[in-house]
Design a protein around this motif. Structure first.
Motif, short mmCIF file in Angstrom:
data_model
loop_
_atom_site.label_atom_id
_atom_site.label_comp_id
_atom_site.label_asym_id
_atom_site.label_seq_id
_atom_site.Cartn_x
_atom_site.Cartn_y
_atom_site.Cartn_z
N GLY A 1 6.44 2.40 -0.49
CA GLY A 1 6.83 1.48 -1.62
C GLY A 1 7.20 2.64 -2.68
O GLY A 1 7.65 2.00 -3.70
N ASP A 2 6.71 3.59 -2.84
CA ASP A 2 6.56 4.70 -3.74
C ASP A 2 6.13 5.89 -3.41
O ASP A 2 5.55 6.06 -2.47
CB ASP A 2 5.92 4.43 -5.18
N LYS B 1 -0.36 -5.46 -6.95
CA LYS B 1 0.71 -4.83 -5.97
C LYS B 1 0.32 -5.13 -4.79
O LYS B 1 -0.90 -5.29 -4.27
CB LYS B 1 0.50 -3.10 -6.15
N LYS C 1 2.87 -1.13 -1.29
CA LYS C 1 2.53 -0.04 -2.24
C LYS C 1 1.35 1.02 -1.79
O LYS C 1 0.36 0.55 -1.66
CB LYS C 1 2.40 -0.62 -3.49
#
Length: 405
Positions: A130-131, A281, A285
């Protein structure tokens, strides 16, 4: 080289600290949405201040919100109820912050389609992270739960005080509080508590005279109950409400934001932190899920007596499933080389490739289990049922077998 003889300090904050109020609200929203859709995407930030709670962030999920930002029937009302119930559970019924009368703003909106396209799995592509970012896990043998002793005791002091406040055993306490423990280490082991700092919000009148003495005596009794007797002595210095009065606290005294207590949440400064917060989150994530798997790995390594201290790093790129790197550092305490432990981890079949979905599957993270994590640390907690699965010590035999292979 690491110093064997030194002083080290960690702090904790209570469930009533304004930043922790924000964390608990954000994670309560995560749980609400995951209960409706285990594949929900959630990034919920919370601001708390005098008589106000504001939610902002991006969400997506079946039975929650559609791509146009329309709420499913009744869900908007459930969100507000969840917020107010969380504030009530913490214990805020003050003029400056009251669960029933505070103003509430809900600014959650649909997740960006550009983020979604990099994260969601398709028939020919595994789900991406997610990142981007790097995440660290840590364990050491200073306490039975394999956590740094300074943070362990800081958490326990505030957890006991909150329990006494809720039970009525300490009616003079209010929700906001902070603690700090400084220990002296010799030959790498804690041998003495040199300083204890506790600042707690209190009822009117407990800032002077006999009532202040009562509060001070109570805090010292809590410390004596929780820290090993051999760590305390006449030389231990106590700073209890060192500024005097602490009647105005919580979000009325200082604004709170989700994700501002990441060192309290992790290892109290005893280990690196990648920078990403956890609360609010969903587990796609990797800020959250990869931090949990690295703690799980580090704890099992120490529990297997492969080292007395272990730091693990994983790194990811947004939209890419495979981790970019795995790094193990046993700080010179390993019984085998760190490179051999790295190789052993990668040979454990049930761990898989440590992709975001693989981590969630192995630890069972797509469940409403997060509100409990948002105060008194995400690590060093007792696993119970579905809760805190990253604290289980069930990889010891696998690690030993992989090393022997």
């Amino acid at each position: 080289m690491a110093r064997d003889n030194h002083l080290f300090t960690s702090e904790s904050v209570s469930e009533g600290h304004p930043d922790k109020v924000s964390d608990q609200i954000s994670d309560a929203i995560v749980d609400l949405f995951l209960a409706k859709d285990p594949e929900a995407r959630i990034g919920c930030e919370t601001l708390t201040t005098t008589q106000l709670v504001v939610l902002a962030g991006e969400i997506r999920g079946k039975g929650i919100m559609d791509e146009s930002g329309n709420w499913a029937p009744g869900v908007r009302e459930e969100v507000e109820k969840t917020v107010r119930d969380t504030v009530k559970r913490i214990g805020y019924e003050q003029d400056g912050f009251h669960w029933e009368t505070l103003r509430f703003e809900n600014n959650l909106h649909p997740q960006s389609a550009h983020i979604a396209q990099g994260v969601d799995a398709s028939d020919d592509k595994d789900e991406g992270a997610g990142d981007q970012g790097m995440m660290f896990g840590f364990a050491c043998d200073e306490t039975p739960d394999l956590m740094p002793a300074t943070l362990h005791y800081s958490h326990r002091i505030l957890h006991r005080m909150a329990a006494d406040r809720h039970s009525g055993a300490a009616p003079f306490l209010e929700p906001d509080a902070k603690s700090q423990v400084t220990l002296r280490f010799e030959n790498g082991k804690p041998v003495a508590a040199t300083a204890i700092v506790v600042s707690t919000q209190h009822a009117t009148g407990y800032d002077a005279g006999a009532k202040q003495d009562e509060l001070h005596a109570y805090v010292k009794k809590v410390v004596a109950d929780l820290l090993p007797a051999e760590l305390l002595s006449d030389e231990t210095v106590y700073h209890i409400n060192p500024t005097g009065s602490f009647e105005i606290g919580g979000p009325d005294g200082d604004a709170g934001l989700t994700g501002r207590k990441i060192i309290v949440d992790t290892y109290g400064g005893a280990a690196p932190h990648g920078g990403g917060a956890f609360s609010g989150k969903d587990p796609t994530k990797v800020d959250r899920s990869a931090a949990y798997i690295t703690r799980y790995l580090a704890k099992n390594i120490v529990a297997a007596k492969l080292a007395t201290k272990c730091t693990i790093q994983l790194s990811y790129a947004i939209g890419v499933a495979e981790p970019l790197s795995l790094y193990v550092d046993t700080h010179g305490t390993g019984v085998v080389g760190d490179d051999k432990i790295e190789a052993a981890i990668q040979r454990i079949e049930k761990l898989g490739r440590m992709t975001p979905r693989g981590i969630r599957t192995h630890l069972g993270l797509n469940k409403p289990i997060y509100a409990r994590t948002a105060a008194y640390g995400h690590f060093g907690r007792d696993p119970e049922g579905d809760f805190f699965p990253w604290e289980r010590i069930d990889l010891v035999d696998d690690l030993k077998a992989a090393l022997a292979a």
